[in-house]
Design an enzyme around this catalytic site. Structure first.
Site, PDB file in Angstrom:
ATOM      1  CG  ASP A   1       8.600  25.567  33.061  1.00  0.00           C
ATOM      2  OD1 ASP A   1       9.590  24.877  33.378  1.00  0.00           O
ATOM      3  OD2 ASP A   1       7.652  25.105  32.411  1.00  0.00           O
TER       4      ASP A   1
ATOM      5  CG  HIS B   1      14.430  31.802  25.868  1.00  0.00           C
ATOM      6  ND1 HIS B   1      15.513  31.547  25.037  1.00  0.00           N
ATOM      7  CD2 HIS B   1      14.490  30.861  26.834  1.00  0.00           C
ATOM      8  CE1 HIS B   1      16.166  30.483  25.483  1.00  0.00           C
ATOM      9  NE2 HIS B   1      15.565  30.052  26.569  1.00  0.00           N
TER      10      HIS B   1
END
Length: 192
Positions: free
Chosen positions: A68, A176
């Site tokens: 996520d 990320h």
């Protein structure tokens, strides 16, 4: 090694496959027959990654990982965060989300932000979490046509271009998701 990646997001799957570079055989939700929308009802990025991984492991019996990701903007008290995909509504439209974010920052000087990805890995009856963060700033207007999501308005630290302007080779080294995936790969390489 074969792992399910608990996603139907074709952009994410393609990005992860590129980062993995063939080191793991990746199965999508579609390939294991999971057609349903997996609930993302947690109030944290970590929580949603765990929910998705547990759903696949419990319902389908596969070792898997789920991620996520959220964009956290300092001047907006960490918004959109866990609600990044549906920031402007349930239609999950990237342009609407970016427009809402840019409107919210229109009178703010501090444009610092970070993307945060959490990967939850369920393997051999254990769960492991990996977190990747990419710091940067929100630019004044959308630029670039690569990538997806908020990429056209996020300029990573030490770069003059947004994620949407950078080549996928560069993005897949500094993002990320790349950082969290590298931790995942390093872990899997030590457990073979």
């Amino acid at each position: 090694m074969q792992l399910v990646f608990a996603s139907n997001n074709k952009n994410k799957i393609q990005e992860i496959q590129s980062i993995l570079n063939g080191s793991i055989q990746l199965l999508s939700l579609e390939e294991i027959g999971c057609q349903e929308e997996i609930p993302e009802t947690a109030d944290t990025i970590e929580g949603n990654a765990i929910l998705k991984a547990n759903y696949v492991t419990e319902k389908y019996g596969y070792d898997c990982f789920a991620d996520d990701t959220g964009l956290e903007v300092q001047a907006l008290n960490g918004e959109p965060g866990v609600y990044s995909a549906r920031y402007a509504g349930e239609q999950r439209n990237s342009d609407d989300n970016m427009n809402k974010l840019l409107d919210g920052l229109s009178d703010k000087e501090d444009r610092s932000a970070q993307f945060k990805t959490v990967i939850a890995l369920n393997i051999k009856g254990e769960q492991h979490l990996f977190t990747g963060i990419a710091k940067g700033d929100i630019v004044l207007e959308k630029t670039g046509d690569h990538g997806f999501g908020y990429d056209p308005i996020f300029k990573p630290e030490n770069y003059d271009e947004t994620f949407a302007e950078l080549s996928s080779d560069i993005k897949n080294k500094i993002s990320h998701r790349a950082k969290a995936t590298k931790q995942l790969i390093d872990f899997l390489n030590t457990t073979k």
